[in-house]
Design a protein around this motif. Structure first.
Motif, PDB file in Angstrom:
ATOM      1  N   PHE A  43       0.821  -1.209   0.000  1.00  7.27           N
ATOM      2  CA  PHE A  43       0.000   0.000   0.000  1.00  7.27           C
ATOM      3  C   PHE A  43       0.857   1.263   0.000  1.00  7.27           C
ATOM      4  O   PHE A  43       0.488   2.266  -0.609  1.00  7.27           O
ATOM      5  N   ALA A  44       2.007   1.208   0.660  1.00  8.84           N
ATOM      6  CA  ALA A  44       2.897   2.376   0.659  1.00  8.84           C
ATOM      7  C   ALA A  44       3.448   2.623  -0.743  1.00  8.84           C
ATOM      8  O   ALA A  44       3.450   3.766  -1.226  1.00  8.84           O
ATOM      9  N   PHE A  45       3.922   1.577  -1.390  1.00  3.48           N
ATOM     10  CA  PHE A  45       4.455   1.726  -2.747  1.00  3.48           C
ATOM     11  C   PHE A  45       3.387   2.262  -3.698  1.00  3.48           C
ATOM     12  O   PHE A  45       3.640   3.186  -4.478  1.00  3.48           O
ATOM     13  N   ARG A  46       2.200   1.691  -3.626  1.00  3.49           N
ATOM     14  CA  ARG A  46       1.169   2.062  -4.596  1.00  3.49           C
ATOM     15  C   ARG A  46       0.519   3.403  -4.265  1.00  3.49           C
ATOM     16  O   ARG A  46       0.021   4.099  -5.157  1.00  3.49           O
ATOM     17  N   SER A  47       0.524   3.772  -2.994  1.00  2.00           N
ATOM     18  CA  SER A  47      -0.088   5.041  -2.576  1.00  2.00           C
ATOM     19  C   SER A  47       0.874   6.213  -2.651  1.00  2.00           C
ATOM     20  O   SER A  47       0.438   7.367  -2.577  1.00  2.00           O
ATOM     21  N   VAL A  57      -7.977   6.753   2.692  1.00  4.09           N
ATOM     22  CA  VAL A  57      -7.913   7.231   1.308  1.00  4.09           C
ATOM     23  C   VAL A  57      -7.404   6.113   0.393  1.00  4.09           C
ATOM     24  O   VAL A  57      -7.917   5.919  -0.717  1.00  4.09           O
ATOM     25  N   ALA A  58      -6.398   5.380   0.850  1.00  9.32           N
ATOM     26  CA  ALA A  58      -5.917   4.235   0.076  1.00  9.32           C
ATOM     27  C   ALA A  58      -7.027   3.213  -0.111  1.00  9.32           C
ATOM     28  O   ALA A  58      -7.212   2.657  -1.201  1.00  9.32           O
ATOM     29  N   LEU A  59      -7.803   2.975   0.940  1.00  8.84           N
ATOM     30  CA  LEU A  59      -8.923   2.039   0.854  1.00  8.84           C
ATOM     31  C   LEU A  59      -9.917   2.492  -0.201  1.00  8.84           C
ATOM     32  O   LEU A  59     -10.385   1.698  -1.022  1.00  8.84           O
ATOM     33  N   THR A 129      -8.152   9.275  -9.639  1.00  4.64           N
ATOM     34  CA  THR A 129      -7.262   9.632  -8.536  1.00  4.64           C
ATOM     35  C   THR A 129      -5.865   9.049  -8.672  1.00  4.64           C
ATOM     36  O   THR A 129      -4.859   9.769  -8.623  1.00  4.64           O
ATOM     37  N   LEU A 130      -5.773   7.734  -8.835  1.00  9.11           N
ATOM     38  CA  LEU A 130      -4.466   7.093  -8.891  1.00  9.11           C
ATOM     39  C   LEU A 130      -3.734   7.435 -10.187  1.00  9.11           C
ATOM     40  O   LEU A 130      -2.514   7.606 -10.198  1.00  9.11           O
ATOM     41  N   ALA A 131      -4.472   7.545 -11.273  1.00  7.33           N
ATOM     42  CA  ALA A 131      -3.847   7.917 -12.536  1.00  7.33           C
ATOM     43  C   ALA A 131      -3.283   9.326 -12.460  1.00  7.33           C
ATOM     44  O   ALA A 131      -2.144   9.585 -12.882  1.00  7.33           O
ATOM     45  N   ALA A 132      -4.064  10.253 -11.931  1.00  5.89           N
ATOM     46  CA  ALA A 132      -3.611  11.638 -11.822  1.00  5.89           C
ATOM     47  C   ALA A 132      -2.383  11.742 -10.926  1.00  5.89           C
ATOM     48  O   ALA A 132      -1.431  12.470 -11.230  1.00  5.89           O
TER      49      ALA A 132
END
Length: 276
Positions: A43-47, A57-59, A129-132
């Motif tokens: 989650f740290a790497f991906r967030s 927020v990650a959830l 969100t993740l793309a941006a």
């Protein structure tokens, strides 16, 4: 856009991106940052691209994980900053690509970048969100890792779009996981272990899907369920059609062919054995 071209390039993008989640280098680099539990490290790497966001927020961004699987990431930003995690993620990608024997010529990388950069630059990031967040990350100096980061932007773009489609189809986080495993898209054992929905939650989601006619009482998928799950992919393709318009059908298919050797190398190395 031909939706077949959209699906083809989307599959290639996802397959080319995914090695990062299976690489042993990720465990090693996370340990250097003081986190030895693979879950919080994931989650740290991906967030990291989003900054020091709380676990809630990650959830929200990852959707199909249970709260109990994400909450343990609390404290990862105390161990290291998001910038350190992002830098470490690029190290993981670089080391993995080298170990995996990925060989893309400079000309091939340059051609792929000439296509993918146009897509990333022309994308509409509203609600993505993740793309941006990934699009805001400065590209690393290594050409192959930089290409992989651009691939990551587009992988997360489709993922963000997919969440909208899931919500439109009234498929909650556990429900979408259950139907995904029932249709054989990912192994149940892997999804139960990583998403951490408990038996009661899994049973409740199964019951809801049975009521919709998508699953049989024993949890196996019905014809209607198979068709409904494929329709969700079609609707996601439709959502993504405008994303690929800057390079058209031919450009999308060419990009897919240019980046596929990355996945071929990791597949040949047995990286994805647990997905069988």
């Amino acid at each position: 856009m031909d939706l077949n071209a959209v699906r083809e390039v989307s599959l290639a993008v996802n397959a080319t991106h995914r090695f990062i989640y299976f690489a042993p280098e990720a465990v090693e680099e996370a340990a250097k940052l003081g986190v030895t539990d693979r879950g919080p490290a994931y989650f740290a790497f991906r967030s990291a691209a989003m900054g020091a966001v709380p676990w809630q927020v990650a959830l929200a961004a990852f959707y199909n994980f249970s709260p109990r699987s994400v909450q343990p990431m609390t404290g990862v930003w105390d161990a290291a900053s998001p910038e350190q995690w992002q830098a470490a993620r690029f190290v993981v990608a670089d080391r993995s690509l080298r170990r995996g024997g990925v060989r893309l010529t400079a000309d091939r990388i340059a051609e792929a970048r000439s296509l993918i950069d146009r897509v990333v630059a022309g994308a509409d990031y509203a609600g993505k969100t993740l793309a941006a967040a990934n699009a805001s990350v400065a590209l690393p100096s290594d050409p192959l890792v930089a290409l992989w980061q651009q691939i990551t932007v587009l992988r997360e773009w489709r993922g963000d779009a997919h969440l909208v489609v899931l919500a439109d189809n009234r498929l909650g986080p556990c429900d979408c996981t259950v139907i995904q495993t029932a249709t054989g898209r990912l192994p149940t054992v892997l999804m139960r272990a990583t998403r951490q929905w408990d038996d009661e939650e899994w049973a409740a989601a199964t019951a809801r899907l049975v009521a919709r006619g998508w699953l049989n009482a024993d949890g196996t998928v019905t014809d209607a369920g198979t068709a409904a799950r494929e329709q969700i992919e079609v609707e996601t393709d439709e959502h993504c059609a405008a994303l690929w318009a800057p390079i058209g059908d031919a450009g999308a298919r060419r990009l897919a062919s240019l980046i596929t050797p990355i996945d071929d190398a990791f597949t040949a190395a047995g990286t994805y054995g647990q997905l069988r």
